[in-house]
Design a protein around this motif. Structure first.
Motif, PDB file in Angstrom:
ATOM      1  N   LEU A  38      -5.258  -0.221  -2.817  1.00 35.50           N
ATOM      2  CA  LEU A  38      -4.833  -0.288  -1.367  1.00 35.50           C
ATOM      3  C   LEU A  38      -6.113  -0.103  -0.395  1.00 35.50           C
ATOM      4  O   LEU A  38      -6.845   0.928  -0.755  1.00 35.50           O
ATOM      5  N   PRO A  96      -0.997   2.956  -7.359  1.00 39.12           N
ATOM      6  CA  PRO A  96      -1.486   1.790  -6.731  1.00 39.12           C
ATOM      7  C   PRO A  96      -3.169   2.256  -6.749  1.00 39.12           C
ATOM      8  O   PRO A  96      -3.227   3.190  -6.077  1.00 39.12           O
ATOM      9  N   SER A 108       8.778   1.163  -3.741  1.00 38.33           N
ATOM     10  CA  SER A 108       8.169   0.031  -3.329  1.00 38.33           C
ATOM     11  C   SER A 108       8.112   0.028  -1.949  1.00 38.33           C
ATOM     12  O   SER A 108       8.923   0.622  -1.107  1.00 38.33           O
ATOM     13  N   VAL A 133       4.304  -3.305  -3.105  1.00 35.85           N
ATOM     14  CA  VAL A 133       3.514  -2.396  -3.919  1.00 35.85           C
ATOM     15  C   VAL A 133       4.326  -1.399  -4.664  1.00 35.85           C
ATOM     16  O   VAL A 133       5.348  -0.718  -4.046  1.00 35.85           O
ATOM     17  N   ARG A 134       4.078  -1.399  -6.060  1.00 34.63           N
ATOM     18  CA  ARG A 134       5.037  -0.370  -6.822  1.00 34.63           C
ATOM     19  C   ARG A 134       4.368   0.836  -6.934  1.00 34.63           C
ATOM     20  O   ARG A 134       3.124   0.804  -7.402  1.00 34.63           O
ATOM     21  N   THR A 136       5.172  -1.897   1.203  1.00 36.35           N
ATOM     22  CA  THR A 136       4.158  -2.904   1.872  1.00 36.35           C
ATOM     23  C   THR A 136       2.940  -2.226   1.889  1.00 36.35           C
ATOM     24  O   THR A 136       2.645  -1.069   1.990  1.00 36.35           O
ATOM     25  N   ARG A 137       1.835  -3.177   1.807  1.00 36.05           N
ATOM     26  CA  ARG A 137       0.665  -2.625   1.973  1.00 36.05           C
ATOM     27  C   ARG A 137       0.181  -2.008   3.539  1.00 36.05           C
ATOM     28  O   ARG A 137       0.854  -2.267   4.405  1.00 36.05           O
TER      29      ARG A 137
END
Length: 217
Positions: free
Chosen positions: A35, A32, A92, A10-11, A94-95
């Motif tokens: 999420l 984001p 960046s 994810v950015r 991860t979820r």
């Protein structure tokens, strides 16, 4: 390989960096909006090359999340990233993921060191107010104490296991969330299972670090 990694990340953008304690930086990420997060979970931040480092989420709202990162004297890629990150920088990650999340129980026991305080804060804020909580955290210095809900027993290092052994808990087991240094986590679980008769399934353990372990820097 890096393109494959980017596909799963994810950015976001660093919106702010401040301190919640002298050694704890709060890094706010924005961008984001989709999420899904359960309190206690963490993200793995891309800190350079193919390296990912795990950081607990302190708070989350639509379009923004806060990481709280303990500064330490190491020179690993994770320590350097957390020390040097600035507002406006792209990030960046991860979820959100992880098993250190609230469960149903007659009461909740949270045991760890200062690295666990961020996840514990999120968990404590999510628990029903009527359910009792017992929190025990080991710190190097009183200035490392985070502002956490409820009564917190703060003990100086090394005093975690001694503090737990004298902590007055209800006779029946609850659910324990144990996090921090790996060997200390093992000792806490052993105490709860062997000395207090808790079932192993009632003790959720998340080691965050251990001396000399690559990847936990």
């Amino acid at each position: 390989m890096s393109k494959l990694l980017d596909h799963f990340l994810v950015r976001a953008t660093v919106a702010a960096v401040d301190h919640v304690t002298p050694r704890m930086r709060r890094i706010r990420l924005t961008g984001p909006t989709n999420l899904s997060w359960t309190p206690g979970q963490h993200v793995r931040v891309h800190v350079g090359d193919l390296r990912l480092r795990s950081y607990s989420i302190w708070a989350h709202r639509a379009g923004a999340l806060d990481l709280c990162v303990l500064d330490h004297p190491g020179d690993g890629p994770g320590a350097r990233w957390a020390r040097d990150v600035r507002p406006g920088q792209p990030v960046s990650f991860t979820r959100p993921q992880g098993r250190l999340v609230p469960r149903e129980a007659p009461y909740h026991l949270l045991v760890g060191d200062e690295t666990a305080g961020v996840a514990f804060g999120a968990i404590l804020r999510a628990l029903p107010p009527a359910v009792p909580t017992f929190t025990l955290i080991e710190v190097d210095d009183p200035s490392d104490r985070l502002d956490l809900p409820g009564e917190v027993h703060w003990v100086p290092r090394p005093g975690l296991l001694a503090g737990l052994s004298t902590l007055d808990l209800p006779a029946e087991p609850g659910v324990a969330y144990v996090a921090g240094e790996a060997r200390a986590c093992q000792a806490v679980r052993r105490h709860l299972v062997t000395d207090r008769g808790w079932p192993r399934t009632a003790v959720v353990v998340k080691p965050f670090w251990t001396p000399g372990r690559r990847g936990l820097d």
